[in-house]
Design a protein around this motif. Structure first.
Motif, PDB file in Angstrom:
ATOM      1  N   SER A 130     -11.629  19.751  74.294  1.00  0.00           N
ATOM      2  CA  SER A 130     -10.490  20.602  74.913  1.00  0.00           C
ATOM      3  C   SER A 130      -9.680  21.261  73.921  1.00  0.00           C
ATOM      4  O   SER A 130      -9.575  21.087  72.577  1.00  0.00           O
ATOM      5  N   GLY A 131      -8.597  22.220  74.553  1.00  0.00           N
ATOM      6  CA  GLY A 131      -7.919  22.848  73.506  1.00  0.00           C
ATOM      7  C   GLY A 131      -6.853  23.526  74.164  1.00  0.00           C
ATOM      8  O   GLY A 131      -6.611  23.359  75.387  1.00  0.00           O
ATOM      9  N   VAL A 132      -6.114  24.442  73.595  1.00  0.00           N
ATOM     10  CA  VAL A 132      -4.924  25.067  74.092  1.00  0.00           C
ATOM     11  C   VAL A 132      -5.194  26.680  74.231  1.00  0.00           C
ATOM     12  O   VAL A 132      -5.814  27.238  73.264  1.00  0.00           O
ATOM     13  N   CYS A 133      -4.934  27.232  75.300  1.00  0.00           N
ATOM     14  CA  CYS A 133      -5.366  28.607  75.697  1.00  0.00           C
ATOM     15  C   CYS A 133      -4.372  29.430  74.574  1.00  0.00           C
ATOM     16  O   CYS A 133      -3.063  29.608  74.926  1.00  0.00           O
ATOM     17  N   VAL A 134      -4.900  30.400  73.507  1.00  0.00           N
ATOM     18  CA  VAL A 134      -3.997  30.929  72.727  1.00  0.00           C
ATOM     19  C   VAL A 134      -4.493  32.418  72.721  1.00  0.00           C
ATOM     20  O   VAL A 134      -3.588  33.123  71.989  1.00  0.00           O
ATOM     21  N   GLY A 135      -5.452  32.924  73.500  1.00  0.00           N
ATOM     22  CA  GLY A 135      -5.406  34.320  73.410  1.00  0.00           C
ATOM     23  C   GLY A 135      -6.429  34.990  74.205  1.00  0.00           C
ATOM     24  O   GLY A 135      -7.184  34.010  75.105  1.00  0.00           O
ATOM     25  N   VAL A 136      -6.620  36.155  74.281  1.00  0.00           N
ATOM     26  CA  VAL A 136      -7.589  36.915  75.169  1.00  0.00           C
ATOM     27  C   VAL A 136      -8.293  37.768  74.200  1.00  0.00           C
ATOM     28  O   VAL A 136      -8.096  38.270  73.351  1.00  0.00           O
ATOM     29  N   LYS A 137      -9.738  38.100  74.483  1.00  0.00           N
ATOM     30  CA  LYS A 137     -10.402  39.040  73.847  1.00  0.00           C
ATOM     31  C   LYS A 137     -10.255  40.296  74.493  1.00  0.00           C
ATOM     32  O   LYS A 137      -9.873  41.388  73.679  1.00  0.00           O
ATOM     33  N   ASP A 138     -10.372  40.523  75.733  1.00  0.00           N
ATOM     34  CA  ASP A 138     -10.001  41.837  76.685  1.00  0.00           C
ATOM     35  C   ASP A 138      -8.783  41.608  76.760  1.00  0.00           C
ATOM     36  O   ASP A 138      -8.237  40.968  77.834  1.00  0.00           O
ATOM     37  N   SER A 139      -7.951  42.626  76.273  1.00  0.00           N
ATOM     38  CA  SER A 139      -6.490  42.445  76.615  1.00  0.00           C
ATOM     39  C   SER A 139      -6.042  43.620  77.501  1.00  0.00           C
ATOM     40  O   SER A 139      -5.069  44.088  77.584  1.00  0.00           O
ATOM     41  N   SER A 140      -6.977  43.983  78.456  1.00  0.00           N
ATOM     42  CA  SER A 140      -6.898  45.171  79.270  1.00  0.00           C
ATOM     43  C   SER A 140      -6.062  44.405  80.541  1.00  0.00           C
ATOM     44  O   SER A 140      -5.934  43.164  80.762  1.00  0.00           O
ATOM     45  N   ALA A 141      -5.189  45.413  81.020  1.00  0.00           N
ATOM     46  CA  ALA A 141      -4.293  44.955  81.977  1.00  0.00           C
ATOM     47  C   ALA A 141      -4.907  44.495  83.355  1.00  0.00           C
ATOM     48  O   ALA A 141      -4.452  43.283  83.674  1.00  0.00           O
ATOM     49  N   PRO A 142      -6.216  44.465  83.612  1.00  0.00           N
ATOM     50  CA  PRO A 142      -6.844  44.073  85.020  1.00  0.00           C
ATOM     51  C   PRO A 142      -7.078  42.643  84.522  1.00  0.00           C
ATOM     52  O   PRO A 142      -7.057  41.685  85.327  1.00  0.00           O
ATOM     53  N   PHE A 143      -7.548  42.542  83.430  1.00  0.00           N
ATOM     54  CA  PHE A 143      -7.921  40.888  82.892  1.00  0.00           C
ATOM     55  C   PHE A 143      -6.743  39.922  83.089  1.00  0.00           C
ATOM     56  O   PHE A 143      -6.590  38.924  83.437  1.00  0.00           O
ATOM     57  N   LEU A 144      -5.636  40.790  82.351  1.00  0.00           N
ATOM     58  CA  LEU A 144      -4.501  39.713  82.387  1.00  0.00           C
ATOM     59  C   LEU A 144      -3.957  39.778  83.579  1.00  0.00           C
ATOM     60  O   LEU A 144      -3.328  38.547  83.799  1.00  0.00           O
ATOM     61  N   LYS A 145      -4.028  40.517  84.536  1.00  0.00           N
ATOM     62  CA  LYS A 145      -3.377  40.315  85.772  1.00  0.00           C
ATOM     63  C   LYS A 145      -4.284  39.119  86.428  1.00  0.00           C
ATOM     64  O   LYS A 145      -3.837  38.455  87.243  1.00  0.00           O
ATOM     65  N   PHE A 146      -5.710  39.422  86.550  1.00  0.00           N
ATOM     66  CA  PHE A 146      -6.523  38.268  86.906  1.00  0.00           C
ATOM     67  C   PHE A 146      -6.009  36.774  86.350  1.00  0.00           C
ATOM     68  O   PHE A 146      -6.079  35.986  87.421  1.00  0.00           O
ATOM     69  N   LEU A 147      -5.784  36.542  85.143  1.00  0.00           N
ATOM     70  CA  LEU A 147      -5.237  35.509  84.774  1.00  0.00           C
ATOM     71  C   LEU A 147      -3.898  35.072  85.380  1.00  0.00           C
ATOM     72  O   LEU A 147      -3.937  34.039  85.823  1.00  0.00           O
ATOM     73  N   ASP A 148      -2.986  35.944  85.488  1.00  0.00           N
ATOM     74  CA  ASP A 148      -1.775  35.732  86.060  1.00  0.00           C
ATOM     75  C   ASP A 148      -2.092  35.107  87.419  1.00  0.00           C
ATOM     76  O   ASP A 148      -1.695  34.264  87.891  1.00  0.00           O
ATOM     77  N   LYS A 149      -2.933  35.932  88.100  1.00  0.00           N
ATOM     78  CA  LYS A 149      -3.006  35.703  89.645  1.00  0.00           C
ATOM     79  C   LYS A 149      -3.583  34.072  89.758  1.00  0.00           C
ATOM     80  O   LYS A 149      -3.384  33.300  90.814  1.00  0.00           O
ATOM     81  N   ASN A 150      -4.624  33.546  88.674  1.00  0.00           N
ATOM     82  CA  ASN A 150      -5.265  32.455  88.727  1.00  0.00           C
ATOM     83  C   ASN A 150      -4.435  31.384  88.164  1.00  0.00           C
ATOM     84  O   ASN A 150      -5.004  30.384  87.674  1.00  0.00           O
ATOM     85  N   ASN A 151      -3.150  31.764  87.719  1.00  0.00           N
ATOM     86  CA  ASN A 151      -2.278  30.672  87.270  1.00  0.00           C
ATOM     87  C   ASN A 151      -2.975  30.189  85.625  1.00  0.00           C
ATOM     88  O   ASN A 151      -2.666  29.116  85.419  1.00  0.00           O
ATOM     89  N   ILE A 152      -3.392  31.047  85.007  1.00  0.00           N
ATOM     90  CA  ILE A 152      -3.880  30.419  83.793  1.00  0.00           C
ATOM     91  C   ILE A 152      -2.952  31.290  82.768  1.00  0.00           C
ATOM     92  O   ILE A 152      -2.673  32.692  82.742  1.00  0.00           O
ATOM     93  N   ALA A 153      -2.296  30.668  81.919  1.00  0.00           N
ATOM     94  CA  ALA A 153      -1.210  31.269  80.823  1.00  0.00           C
ATOM     95  C   ALA A 153      -1.620  30.653  79.465  1.00  0.00           C
ATOM     96  O   ALA A 153      -1.851  29.726  79.428  1.00  0.00           O
TER      97      ALA A 153
END
Ligand SMILES: [Mn+2]
Ligand SMILES: [Mn+2]
Ligand SMILES: [Mn+2]
Ligand SMILES: [Mn+2]
Lengths: 218, 218
Positions: A153-176
């Motif tokens: 296990s680990g802590v979510c610290v970043g994204v590889k694809d930092s495009s707006a669509p991907f970040l929005k997907f994460l927001d929507k799925n409550n992944i922060a």
DNA sequence: ACAAATTTTTAGTTTTGTCTAAATTTAATT
DNA sequence: AATTAAATTTAGACAAAACTAAAAATTTGT
């Protein structure tokens, strides 16, 4: 240093992934969304200013001086990103564009005071490390979620694809950022993962997993 | 809008002291530290973009649109000045230069969030009023200390000469924005003043008094 | 090793913002 | 009203940063 020169230095730094490698004219053009001929011109100028090493047809690399310049820019960019998220309630996907402008503000005092105001943060909102005033920073020990073995296990610290669509997907799925993630099971067939995030058990595709970085905790 | 265009708009606004007057080519050149011929060129371009009214040999004034642009710039400039002083411990004489850069950052959300973070301030560190999001602001009711009658008192809200040397003089003499000032006596001979500032009684020259603004309290 | 494909550079333009020097218009003086 | 002075604009040039099209170098494939 002009704004344009600074953006080139940063691009060369980023293509080399922080290590000081020699990069091609074409790759810089692609990163900067310009034409290769424009890169050649600029790279000649930067070479005369002692910021890059350049041999025609052989690619570019940053000099000691160029490296230092790049680190200062990255430092400023990431500090501003933290500021926007922490102090002004911006979200992940909104900060990059503004930081792209703010990184060019010239005032060492401003940068250092900002650093202090923010409590000397070590990572930006995308999990990328922030160089200190001296240019030192811990190399990120983040791993793609898709490469984390089952049970870890680990802590979510970043994204590889930092495009707006991907970040929005994460927001929507409550992944922060900052969420604790446990890899419970992996489907051999499609590489999708069953993970526990907070107190929820969810199922995510391989595509998502290969764009999320975790800092492994155990 | 390019950075240069924005600085011209701001210059025209400032020369006209906020009221929408027609200003001369030469005055703009002087304010911006450029040549009159450069101003002519730029003013033509701004005219085509509908930001200024321009008749050759007859001077320039801001259009409705130009006026709005100027107010946005002034708003951003002054908000950043407050930010630098309030949040990053900059002093009076250090903020202007940095704000001159920060005012050009393009992000309405950034401006408005900053406004909120700072608690919607009405004046900047030099006592100048900050336009609201809608472009409204109270016309400064500040008066030069040299013109305040004997017996009246007020709060120090600004300076006329905002050059570093003058601001440093004030720092050295412990005169700061927000200080309560009472005019006790005036020397007819040289116009110098005896004032009470905080709990100290001091004597200042006419030259100093004519560069300090007070907001009259009674 | 040689031809084809790819990458990179050169040459020649364009746009933006600035400058100098000269011409023109407006304002001030006699 | 004519002349002189001052302000403003025009014309021509230049540096920065970008582009297109063509030439040259390098790499790849056979
Ligand atoms: Mn940038
Ligand atoms: Mn980032
Ligand atoms: Mn400015
Ligand atoms: Mn101010």
């Amino acid at each position: 240093m002009t704004l344009s020169e600074e953006d080139y230095i940063k691009a060369i730094y980023h293509i080399g992934k922080g290590e000081n490698t020699t990069v091609s004219t074409n790759s810089v053009a692609e990163e900067m969304d310009t034409k290769p001929s424009s890169v050649t011109d600029m790279v000649k100028k930067l070479s005369e200013k002692g910021l890059v090493n350049y041999k025609p047809y052989k690619g570019v690399s940053l000099t000691e001086h160029g490296q230092k310049t790049a680190l200062t820019l990255v430092r400023k960019h990431r500090l501003w990103e933290v500021f926007l998220v922490e102090k002004l309630d911006f979200s992940w996907d909104e900060v990059h564009e503004v930081a792209e402008q703010l990184e060019h503000i010239k005032s060492e005092k401003l940068t250092d005071s900002l650093d202090k105001l923010l409590g000397y943060p070590e990572v930006d909102p995308h999990g990328d490390p922030i160089p200190s005033k001296k240019g030192e920073f811990k190399k990120a020990i983040k791993k793609l979620l898709s490469e984390v073995p089952i049970g870890k296990s680990g802590v979510c610290v970043g994204v590889k694809d930092s495009s707006a669509p991907f970040l929005k997907f994460l927001d929507k799925n409550n992944i922060a950022l900052g969420d604790a993630v446990l890899v419970m099971d992996k489907e051999e067939f499609d590489g999708s993962l069953h993970i526990r995030i907070g107190d929820r058990d969810i199922h995510i595709s391989q595509q998502i997993a290969s764009n999320l970085y975790l800092k492994i905790t155990e």
